[in-house]
Structure formats: C-alpha cells, structure tokens
Scaffold this active site. Structure first.
Site, PDB file in Angstrom:
ATOM      1  N   SER A 193     -10.999   1.486   3.168  1.00 63.35           N
ATOM      2  CA  SER A 193     -10.315   1.243   4.453  1.00 63.35           C
ATOM      3  C   SER A 193      -9.630   2.532   4.901  1.00 63.35           C
ATOM      4  CB  SER A 193      -9.254   0.162   4.298  1.00 63.35           C
ATOM      5  OG  SER A 193      -9.851  -1.012   3.822  1.00 63.35           O
ATOM      6  N   ARG A 197       0.826  -1.227   0.000  1.00 61.09           N
ATOM      7  CA  ARG A 197       0.000   0.000   0.000  1.00 61.09           C
ATOM      8  C   ARG A 197       0.856   1.270   0.000  1.00 61.09           C
ATOM      9  NH1 ARG A 197      -2.501  -3.138  -0.999  1.00 61.09           N
ATOM     10  NH2 ARG A 197      -4.290  -3.863   0.164  1.00 61.09           N
ATOM     11  N   GLU A 248      -4.646   5.257   5.594  1.00 60.55           N
ATOM     12  CA  GLU A 248      -4.467   4.978   4.159  1.00 60.55           C
ATOM     13  C   GLU A 248      -4.713   6.204   3.285  1.00 60.55           C
ATOM     14  OE1 GLU A 248      -6.031   1.131   2.514  1.00 60.55           O
ATOM     15  OE2 GLU A 248      -6.808   2.463   0.969  1.00 60.55           O
TER      16      GLU A 248
HETATM   17  C1  FAD Z   1     -15.410   2.112  -1.221  1.00 58.37           C
HETATM   18  C2  FAD Z   1     -13.921   2.143  -1.431  1.00 58.37           C
HETATM   19  C3  FAD Z   1     -13.214   0.950  -1.519  1.00 58.37           C
HETATM   20  C4  FAD Z   1     -11.816   0.965  -1.734  1.00 58.37           C
HETATM   21  N1  FAD Z   1     -11.150  -0.233  -1.807  1.00 58.37           N
HETATM   22  C5  FAD Z   1      -9.815  -0.242  -2.004  1.00 58.37           C
HETATM   23  C6  FAD Z   1      -9.110  -1.490  -2.082  1.00 58.37           C
HETATM   24  O1  FAD Z   1      -9.672  -2.565  -2.007  1.00 58.37           O
HETATM   25  N2  FAD Z   1      -7.753  -1.442  -2.253  1.00 58.37           N
HETATM   26  C7  FAD Z   1      -7.089  -0.260  -2.374  1.00 58.37           C
HETATM   27  O2  FAD Z   1      -5.864  -0.302  -2.538  1.00 58.37           O
HETATM   28  N3  FAD Z   1      -7.736   0.931  -2.323  1.00 58.37           N
HETATM   29  C8  FAD Z   1      -9.074   0.967  -2.147  1.00 58.37           C
HETATM   30  N4  FAD Z   1      -9.740   2.164  -2.057  1.00 58.37           N
HETATM   31  C9  FAD Z   1      -8.984   3.431  -2.154  1.00 58.37           C
HETATM   32  C10 FAD Z   1      -9.011   4.089  -3.556  1.00 58.37           C
HETATM   33  O3  FAD Z   1     -10.058   3.615  -4.310  1.00 58.37           O
HETATM   34  C11 FAD Z   1      -7.707   3.865  -4.310  1.00 58.37           C
HETATM   35  O4  FAD Z   1      -6.628   4.361  -3.578  1.00 58.37           O
HETATM   36  C12 FAD Z   1      -7.733   4.535  -5.705  1.00 58.37           C
HETATM   37  O5  FAD Z   1      -6.638   4.064  -6.452  1.00 58.37           O
HETATM   38  C13 FAD Z   1      -7.657   6.060  -5.641  1.00 58.37           C
HETATM   39  O6  FAD Z   1      -7.785   6.549  -6.975  1.00 58.37           O
HETATM   40  P1  FAD Z   1      -8.423   7.965  -7.263  1.00 58.37           P
HETATM   41  O7  FAD Z   1      -8.364   8.177  -8.739  1.00 58.37           O
HETATM   42  O8  FAD Z   1      -9.755   8.099  -6.648  1.00 58.37           O
HETATM   43  O9  FAD Z   1      -7.366   8.925  -6.548  1.00 58.37           O
HETATM   44  P2  FAD Z   1      -7.662  10.186  -5.605  1.00 58.37           P
HETATM   45  O10 FAD Z   1      -8.404   9.752  -4.396  1.00 58.37           O
HETATM   46  O11 FAD Z   1      -8.244  11.288  -6.411  1.00 58.37           O
HETATM   47  O12 FAD Z   1      -6.173  10.565  -5.189  1.00 58.37           O
HETATM   48  C14 FAD Z   1      -5.454   9.737  -4.302  1.00 58.37           C
HETATM   49  C15 FAD Z   1      -3.964  10.133  -4.373  1.00 58.37           C
HETATM   50  O13 FAD Z   1      -3.468   9.806  -5.670  1.00 58.37           O
HETATM   51  C16 FAD Z   1      -2.954  10.973  -6.309  1.00 58.37           C
HETATM   52  N5  FAD Z   1      -3.268  10.825  -7.738  1.00 58.37           N
HETATM   53  C17 FAD Z   1      -4.450  10.472  -8.315  1.00 58.37           C
HETATM   54  N6  FAD Z   1      -4.306  10.410  -9.645  1.00 58.37           N
HETATM   55  C18 FAD Z   1      -3.018  10.733  -9.912  1.00 58.37           C
HETATM   56  C19 FAD Z   1      -2.261  10.859 -11.111  1.00 58.37           C
HETATM   57  N7  FAD Z   1      -2.791  10.639 -12.316  1.00 58.37           N
HETATM   58  N8  FAD Z   1      -0.949  11.223 -11.000  1.00 58.37           N
HETATM   59  C20 FAD Z   1      -0.378  11.469  -9.801  1.00 58.37           C
HETATM   60  N9  FAD Z   1      -1.053  11.366  -8.642  1.00 58.37           N
HETATM   61  C21 FAD Z   1      -2.362  10.998  -8.702  1.00 58.37           C
HETATM   62  C22 FAD Z   1      -3.660  12.147  -5.650  1.00 58.37           C
HETATM   63  O14 FAD Z   1      -2.910  13.335  -5.780  1.00 58.37           O
HETATM   64  C23 FAD Z   1      -3.731  11.645  -4.212  1.00 58.37           C
HETATM   65  O15 FAD Z   1      -2.479  11.843  -3.602  1.00 58.37           O
HETATM   66  C24 FAD Z   1     -11.126   2.195  -1.850  1.00 58.37           C
HETATM   67  C25 FAD Z   1     -11.850   3.399  -1.756  1.00 58.37           C
HETATM   68  C26 FAD Z   1     -13.224   3.370  -1.549  1.00 58.37           C
HETATM   69  C27 FAD Z   1     -13.999   4.666  -1.470  1.00 58.37           C
END
Ligand code: FAD
Length: 366
Positions: free
Chosen positions: A248, A171, A347
């Site tokens: 989480s 992670r 996280e």
């Molecule tokens: C219901 C739910 C279930 C989830 N289950 C899991 C799971 O099973 N496993 C898991 O690992 N995670 C899980 N997550 C967490 C989340 O979905 C992941 O971390 C996901 O990859 C975040 O992507 P995002 O595009 O929403 O990023 P954001 O939330 O918009 O950003 C998260 C971080 O990534 C950075 N970021 C985003 N895109 C880029 C880019 N293109 N370049 C550089 N930096 C970037 C942002 O600046 C920030 O620091 C869950 C979340 C929710 C709400």
C-alpha cells in the site's frame, strides 16, 4: 581518525534498486552487512568516524530510494536465529532482526500459536515489523510485541525496550517518527499463545465459510490470508508485475466524524465504507478514495501505475524512476484532496529524498 575495524568491510558503489521491491534507486556509496549486534555497533562507529549518514536496510519492501542513491553507508541487517521460551500459558518467541518475517509467521503457525497468523505473506524482515507497526486483517505486531533489543545510536549501547516504550499507533511508532534512524533493531520478542485465530475481517470469514471450515485454526487463517493477498498482488511474486511495489502506498486515513459525515452527505448514492476506531475517529479505505478520484486499478501513467489487482499499490511498470513514482503519488494525493478534502499520508520510507518537493508535499497533513 577513521577506524579500520575488521568487522566492517563495506563494498563501494552498490546498486540499490535490486535490493528494493519497487526495483528503483541509485547506488549506495558503501554497503555493509551486520550479522551480530557487535557488527551493528561497529558499522555505526565506522560511519560516525567518517561523518557519513547510515541507513538501515531490511528487505527493502517499504522504501522509495532516490535515483541519485544514498551518499553514505547502507547497513543490511542479516542477524539470524529464533529462540523459544515458555511463560505460563504463553510462548515467547524471539527472532533476530534479519529473519524473514513470513518464515517466522509460518513457524509460529506450525506450533499452533495465535497472534500473527493474519500477518502472513507480508514481505520484509522481523526487524522491519516494529518500525511501522506492521498490520493486516485485524492484527498489528504491537498487540504481541513483548520487548525488542536495539542498538541505540544516540547512547551508543544496546537497549531493551518494552512495547509501551515504542510509541506504537496505527501504522506508526517512535522508530518511524520522532526517533527515526536512532535505533537499529536487533531482535524482537513476541508473546503468543495457543488458541483461536483472529477473524475480524469479512474477507477472511467469508473465505473460511466458502471453504467449509467451521472451526478454523491458525493454519486455516494463514492459508486464507495468503490466498486473499495473492489475489490482491500483495505477496511478492517475481512473475507478477503487480507486486513490483511497496504494498500500500498510502495508509487508510483516520478522519473525524464530521469529515466522514460531510463525505457521506456529498455521496448520497454510494455507501462510504468505514471502520470506527476506539477513539471515535473513522477509518476510510484509501483505495476507495483513490478509485473515486479517477484512478482505477490498472491505471497507467507512463512507467508507473496502479496494480491491476489493488488501487492502493503504486507499481513500477518497467524502468520507472523515483521521480516518476513520487510525481504520480503527488498527483493522486492532489486529486483526493480536491475531491474529498482528505490528505492521504504515504506509507513507505523515503531514502535520500530529504529535499524533494513531492516528498515534502506527500508528508504534509490535511
Ligand atoms: C507486496 C507488499 C505487501 C505489503 N503488505 C503490507 C501489509 O499488509 N501491512 C504492512 O504493515 N506492511 C506491508 N508492506 C510493507 C512492508 O512489507 C513492511 O513495512 C515491512 O515490515 C518492511 O520490512 P523490511 O525489512 O522490508 O524493511 P525496509 O523496507 O528495508 O525498511 C523500512 C524501514 O524500516 C527500517 N528498518 C528496517 N529494518 C530495521 C531494523 N532492523 N532496525 C531499524 N530500522 C529498520 C528502515 O530503515 C526503513 O526506515 C507490504 C509491502 C509489499 C511490497
């Protein structure tokens, strides 16, 4: 002089709460969209010219955004497109950073390719997946990422990084740690191959057995993972208040063998669930520690609480603020330390909350 680059047309004073799955956060001073690497570079220059910070936003599924908002430029990643190439028996699938992660997983499964089927149902964008080395049910994206392309804000140029250069661990990656904010991911290439799905978690194998599937294919595993995740409130559903979360809130702690033995000895009547990592560290489910520290699923604390389906998901019960979430998370962390001597690590990424004392406490190790 600030540039008047026509490729950057930011809106001002934009509410961020609707752009995060928690539904929390103040306003962005400016918000722009990038649909190409050139627009990413232009947005970087726009912010640098004005001396304001830039925050990269995917789908907002892993963010706690300050109630005061973000006093800078928020850049929404909206690059799209998927390309497919054959490399011997493997298939290299390259997706632009703004593609929906789950739609991408669906397209790999439709091709019968294995490698990300257990990561079905995770919200967010493709570009978000390398940031915390997204993982679930025995798979992590670091297992299949071949390379990624990114705009390097230090060097002010596009770079291609191999997986070995991304500093992936459980992670975690260099993008979330030492190089946080430096790289804007524009596209990711995953190496996938036809074949058997990954089935290492009992949740998955038990459900497949109950469904009478003896020779599971990747599509079966995707369906089972989606069903399990829905039961746990881990698939975003506007009609399910338990999904108003970041998933989480804490990662499962990795503890030394000695710490594990101490916890097991102090709890002689309850087997302590655990998973031994390759390096000998022991992973204990954070959910188990939280429940045994006095926070059952469904626990309510004013406008925040725990999901009724999963004690690891802190939820916005309606009208919550970032302050409410952080205060509750800090309380949980304190109680787990008091009961087990284990410091949980959060996280999500905290936005505009650099000097918040709860964030400083949450970030502190054990
Ligand atoms: C219901 C739910 C279930 C989830 N289950 C899991 C799971 O099973 N496993 C898991 O690992 N995670 C899980 N997550 C967490 C989340 O979905 C992941 O971390 C996901 O990859 C975040 O992507 P995002 O595009 O929403 O990023 P954001 O939330 O918009 O950003 C998260 C971080 O990534 C950075 N970021 C985003 N895109 C880029 C880019 N293109 N370049 C550089 N930096 C970037 C942002 O600046 C920030 O620091 C869950 C979340 C929710 C709400």
């Amino acid at each position: 002089m600030p540039s008047g680059d026509p490729r950057v047309q930011p809106s001002s004073d934009v509410p961020l709460a609707p752009l995060s799955t928690l539904g929390i956060g103040g306003r962005a001073r400016w918000l722009a969209r990038a649909t190409s690497p050139e627009e990413v570079a232009a947005a970087h220059a726009w912010a640098a010219d004005r001396g304001v910070p830039l925050f990269v936003l995917g789908s907002g599924s892993n963010l706690v955004i300050a109630d005061e908002g973000f006093d800078g430029l928020v850049l929404r990643i909206a690059l799209t497109g998927v390309a497919v190439a054959q490399a011997g028996a493997d298939t290299l699938m390259t997706a632009a950073a703004g593609e929906s992660w789950d739609a991408f997983v669906d397209s790999t499964v439709a091709r019968g390719l294995a490698g990300v089927e257990c990561l079905s149902g995770i919200p967010g964008t493709v570009g978000g997946t390398p940031i915390q080395n997204v993982g679930a049910y025995g798979q992590e994206v670091s297992h299949v990422i071949e390379t990624l392309t990114a705009f390097d804000r230090h060097e002010q140029r596009m770079v291609r990084l191999a997986a070995a250069e991304c500093g992936f661990s459980y992670r975690m990656s260099r993008f979330k740690q030492d190089d946080a904010g430096r790289f804007v991911v524009c596209g990711v290439t995953y190496r996938l191959r036809p074949g058997s799905p990954t089935i290492t978690y009992p949740d998955v194998s038990d459900q497949l057995a109950r469904d009478g599937i003896r020779m599971p294919e990747v599509r079966h595993v995707r369906d089972v993972v989606l069903a399990i995740r829905r039961r746990k409130g881990m698939v975003i559903d506007a009609a399910d208040p338990d999904t108003r979360s970041v998933g989480s809130f804490f990662v499962n702690p990795l503890v030394s063998r000695a710490t594990y033995d101490r916890i097991a000895a102090a709890n002689p009547n309850t087997p302590v669930p655990s998973y031994v990592m390759q390096n000998g560290e022991v992973k204990i489910p954070a959910a188990w520690l939280i429940e045994r520290s006095g926070f059952a699923r469904g626990h309510a604390d004013g406008r925040v609480g725990l999901s009724s389906k999963h004690p690891l998901a802190l939820i916005n019960r309606g009208g919550a603020t970032a302050r409410d979430v952080l205060g509750f998370a800090a309380l949980i962390k304190r109680e787990v330390i008091a009961r087990f001597g284990v410091a949980l690590r959060p996280e999500p990424v905290f936005v505009g909350l650099e000097h918040n004392p709860d964030v400083e406490f949450l970030a502190r190790g054990g």
